[in-house]
Motif scaffolding. Structure first.
Motif, PDB file in Angstrom:
ATOM      1  N   ALA A 154     -42.511  32.544  16.547  1.00  0.00           N
ATOM      2  CA  ALA A 154     -43.583  32.679  17.882  1.00  0.00           C
ATOM      3  C   ALA A 154     -43.171  32.869  18.944  1.00  0.00           C
ATOM      4  N   GLN A 155     -42.642  34.394  19.736  1.00  0.00           N
ATOM      5  CA  GLN A 155     -42.336  34.695  19.925  1.00  0.00           C
ATOM      6  C   GLN A 155     -43.019  36.086  20.444  1.00  0.00           C
ATOM      7  N   GLU A 156     -44.333  34.772  21.343  1.00  0.00           N
ATOM      8  CA  GLU A 156     -45.652  35.574  21.433  1.00  0.00           C
ATOM      9  C   GLU A 156     -46.059  34.760  22.567  1.00  0.00           C
ATOM     10  N   LEU A 157     -47.300  35.492  23.793  1.00  0.00           N
ATOM     11  CA  LEU A 157     -47.409  34.974  25.268  1.00  0.00           C
ATOM     12  C   LEU A 157     -49.120  36.068  25.315  1.00  0.00           C
ATOM     13  N   PHE A 158     -49.430  34.848  25.821  1.00  0.00           N
ATOM     14  CA  PHE A 158     -50.959  35.979  26.416  1.00  0.00           C
ATOM     15  C   PHE A 158     -51.555  35.303  27.802  1.00  0.00           C
ATOM     16  N   GLU A 159     -52.748  36.309  28.234  1.00  0.00           N
ATOM     17  CA  GLU A 159     -53.519  35.879  29.268  1.00  0.00           C
ATOM     18  C   GLU A 159     -54.675  35.613  29.472  1.00  0.00           C
ATOM     19  N   PRO A 213     -56.816  40.117  38.984  1.00  0.00           N
ATOM     20  CA  PRO A 213     -56.029  41.317  37.922  1.00  0.00           C
ATOM     21  C   PRO A 213     -54.826  40.353  38.525  1.00  0.00           C
ATOM     22  N   ASP A 214     -53.928  41.005  39.417  1.00  0.00           N
ATOM     23  CA  ASP A 214     -52.957  41.235  39.874  1.00  0.00           C
ATOM     24  C   ASP A 214     -52.184  39.709  39.931  1.00  0.00           C
ATOM     25  N   LYS A 215     -52.492  38.955  39.634  1.00  0.00           N
ATOM     26  CA  LYS A 215     -52.278  37.165  39.811  1.00  0.00           C
ATOM     27  C   LYS A 215     -51.696  37.089  37.759  1.00  0.00           C
ATOM     28  N   ASN A 216     -52.399  37.809  37.384  1.00  0.00           N
ATOM     29  CA  ASN A 216     -52.535  37.311  36.029  1.00  0.00           C
ATOM     30  C   ASN A 216     -51.662  38.852  35.112  1.00  0.00           C
ATOM     31  N   ILE A 217     -51.217  39.614  35.987  1.00  0.00           N
ATOM     32  CA  ILE A 217     -50.447  40.573  34.965  1.00  0.00           C
ATOM     33  C   ILE A 217     -48.882  40.080  35.422  1.00  0.00           C
ATOM     34  N   ALA A 218     -49.029  39.747  37.147  1.00  0.00           N
ATOM     35  CA  ALA A 218     -47.146  38.847  37.594  1.00  0.00           C
ATOM     36  C   ALA A 218     -47.172  38.230  36.859  1.00  0.00           C
ATOM     37  N   ARG A 219     -48.062  36.662  36.447  1.00  0.00           N
ATOM     38  CA  ARG A 219     -48.071  35.775  35.166  1.00  0.00           C
ATOM     39  C   ARG A 219     -47.292  36.445  34.097  1.00  0.00           C
ATOM     40  N   MET A 220     -48.176  37.325  33.344  1.00  0.00           N
ATOM     41  CA  MET A 220     -47.909  37.573  32.481  1.00  0.00           C
ATOM     42  C   MET A 220     -46.391  37.996  32.430  1.00  0.00           C
ATOM     43  N   ASN A 221     -45.738  39.055  33.740  1.00  0.00           N
ATOM     44  CA  ASN A 221     -44.359  39.790  32.999  1.00  0.00           C
ATOM     45  C   ASN A 221     -43.715  38.305  32.914  1.00  0.00           C
ATOM     46  N   THR A 250     -43.500  35.363  32.537  1.00  0.00           N
ATOM     47  CA  THR A 250     -43.906  34.789  30.802  1.00  0.00           C
ATOM     48  C   THR A 250     -43.397  35.738  29.553  1.00  0.00           C
ATOM     49  N   CYS A 251     -43.120  36.903  30.061  1.00  0.00           N
ATOM     50  CA  CYS A 251     -42.324  38.091  29.145  1.00  0.00           C
ATOM     51  C   CYS A 251     -40.903  37.433  29.814  1.00  0.00           C
ATOM     52  N   ARG A 252     -40.409  37.301  30.604  1.00  0.00           N
ATOM     53  CA  ARG A 252     -39.494  37.364  30.599  1.00  0.00           C
ATOM     54  C   ARG A 252     -39.093  35.945  29.933  1.00  0.00           C
ATOM     55  N   ARG A 253     -39.676  34.782  30.218  1.00  0.00           N
ATOM     56  CA  ARG A 253     -38.937  33.698  29.887  1.00  0.00           C
ATOM     57  C   ARG A 253     -38.905  33.385  28.954  1.00  0.00           C
ATOM     58  N   MET A 254     -39.734  34.186  28.000  1.00  0.00           N
ATOM     59  CA  MET A 254     -40.068  34.465  26.870  1.00  0.00           C
ATOM     60  C   MET A 254     -38.809  35.753  26.210  1.00  0.00           C
ATOM     61  N   LYS A 271     -47.210  31.078  29.670  1.00  0.00           N
ATOM     62  CA  LYS A 271     -48.607  30.545  29.115  1.00  0.00           C
ATOM     63  C   LYS A 271     -48.111  31.197  27.514  1.00  0.00           C
ATOM     64  N   VAL A 272     -47.319  30.003  26.671  1.00  0.00           N
ATOM     65  CA  VAL A 272     -47.512  31.098  25.325  1.00  0.00           C
ATOM     66  C   VAL A 272     -48.315  30.579  24.412  1.00  0.00           C
ATOM     67  N   GLY A 273     -48.970  30.895  23.404  1.00  0.00           N
ATOM     68  CA  GLY A 273     -48.741  30.008  21.750  1.00  0.00           C
ATOM     69  C   GLY A 273     -48.514  28.637  21.196  1.00  0.00           C
ATOM     70  N   GLY A 274     -47.525  28.751  22.415  1.00  0.00           N
ATOM     71  CA  GLY A 274     -46.353  27.405  21.531  1.00  0.00           C
ATOM     72  C   GLY A 274     -47.175  26.129  22.373  1.00  0.00           C
ATOM     73  N   ASN A 275     -46.885  26.902  23.324  1.00  0.00           N
ATOM     74  CA  ASN A 275     -47.680  25.339  24.309  1.00  0.00           C
ATOM     75  C   ASN A 275     -49.161  24.365  23.648  1.00  0.00           C
ATOM     76  N   TYR A 276     -49.734  25.579  23.120  1.00  0.00           N
ATOM     77  CA  TYR A 276     -50.833  25.680  22.907  1.00  0.00           C
ATOM     78  C   TYR A 276     -51.229  24.347  21.702  1.00  0.00           C
ATOM     79  N   ALA A 277     -50.253  25.324  20.897  1.00  0.00           N
ATOM     80  CA  ALA A 277     -50.201  25.028  19.655  1.00  0.00           C
ATOM     81  C   ALA A 277     -49.583  23.150  19.629  1.00  0.00           C
ATOM     82  N   ALA A 278     -48.622  23.449  20.400  1.00  0.00           N
ATOM     83  CA  ALA A 278     -48.295  21.341  20.422  1.00  0.00           C
ATOM     84  C   ALA A 278     -49.014  20.657  20.818  1.00  0.00           C
TER      85      ALA A 278
END
Ligand code: COI
Length: 356
Positions: free
Chosen positions: A65-70, A87-95, A97-101, A195-202
């Motif tokens: 589940a190494q995956e993330l979304f926006e 959109p800058d806020k979503n892109i910053a948050r995506m990155n 999340t990338c660092r966490r994952m 923002k990772v799919g795993g949170n939503y799966a859980a």
């Protein structure tokens, strides 16, 4: 600047009627894809006809589940121009999340260019009716074909687009939410703010049980003391207590740093409201309800925009808010945010990015 190869779809789909959109059920004619290989970086940016993606069965996303979304949206103005909201806020948050994952970041300017180019190609898909928009779903997943548990060396970054109406079938009608006492969504140090799919799966089992009992969503409490309010999964939550606006703080890393959440806080402060970002316990909400100072509650999210809460149910104890009707602060936020998003009000905050 990304060099995006464009392959146009030979056959275009017929577009659904604006009043039958729902949320995330229809997809446009094209999608954006870019691949990553260790040693090479992100490469081969392309916009191609929307369609299935072929992956090796051992691709790491399926196993670990190494995956993330926006999630963000494009809106149609009355002059037919198309615009994005922060959109800058979503892109910053995506990155973030990338660092966490342990996923390689996508340069912010490349991500914005990819979003704008795809939306521009699909601009006829941005619906016209009030309350509709084009939902933008960027996501990244691990594609390396192997089963050892460590960060993948290969990824794909994909963007798909979906014309949407309201997230909840009832639109702006207040929702009923069940306070979740059995399951937890995350704990401090986990991935709650990513923002990772795993949170939503859980979250699905709690969500399913709540729906079976007539609730739209669950209210998650912190995973350690089971006392402090985190969020609603698809939304951040706010309470108006005795005229003050209170919302769980980001400090513990348990909740998603929502773009709508941040925008509401900025607007409320600009309008002169007191906004407190802090720990909020479910006991405090019960107490405020009992002494008559719980004026309003609402959820915020890109998909849901502002969603008033009509009732929280905590193991049979019903907290009914504002007689199950939308409150004045929720309504004011909804009216102002959507006026900016749909280009009906001036962009006083500098939050709008046109897609030329
Ligand atoms: C959003 O508001 O964009 C979300 O991602 C919430 C949900 C649809 C997953």
């Amino acid at each position: 600047m990304l060099d995006i190869r464009i392959e146009k779809a030979a056959v275009k789909k017929s577009k659904p009627a604006d009043d039958s959109l729902g949320f995330g059920r229809h997809f446009t004619d094209h999608m954006f894809i870019m691949d990553y290989d260790a040693g090479q970086g992100w490469h081969d940016a392309r916009i191609v006809p929307y369609g299935p993606i072929s992956l090796d069965p051992s691709a790491m996303v399926f196993h670990y589940a190494q995956e993330l979304f926006e999630g963000l949206k494009a809106y149609r103005r009355s002059d037919d121009g198309i615009q994005l909201f922060r959109p800058d806020k979503n892109i910053a948050r995506m990155n973030s999340t990338c660092r966490r994952m342990c996923v390689p970041e996508v340069p912010a300017e490349d991500a914005l260019q990819a979003i704008k180019t795809l939306v521009d190609i699909e601009r006829d898909w941005v619906p016209h009716s009030q309350g509709t928009s084009l939902y933008i779903r960027p996501f990244i997943f691990a594609t390396e074909p192997q089963l050892g548990v460590h960060p993948s060396k290969k990824y794909s970054f994909v963007i798909i687009l979906s014309p949407v109406g309201s997230y909840y079938a009832g639109g702006l009608a207040p929702v009923k939410i069940r306070v979740e006492r059995k399951y937890v969504r995350c704990v401090k140090g986990g991935t709650g703010e990513a923002k990772v799919g795993g949170n939503y799966a859980a979250s699905l089992l709690g969500q399913q049980e709540a729906e079976e009992n007539g609730y739209a969503q669950v209210l998650w409490l912190d995973g350690i003391e089971r006392k402090y309010i985190d969020e609603v999964g698809a939304m951040n939550v706010f309470f108006v207590i005795d005229g003050k606006v209170v919302t769980p703080s980001l400090a513990d890393g348990n909740i998603l740093p929502g773009v709508t959440r941040a925008s509401c806080i900025e607007l409320l402060k600009k309008w002169g409201y007191t906004v407190e970002e802090r720990k909020v316990s479910i006991d405090e909400i019960r107490e405020a309800y009992e002494n008559g100072t719980l004026n309003e509650s609402f959820g915020t999210g890109t998909a849901a925009v502002i969603s008033p809460v009509g009732e929280y149910n905590d193991e049979g104890y019903s907290i009914r808010i504002n007689d199950g009707k939308i409150g004045p602060i929720s309504q004011k936020l909804y009216d102002n945010l959507t006026a900016m998003q749909w280009g009906k009000a001036a962009d006083e905050m500098g939050w709008i990015v046109p897609v030329e």
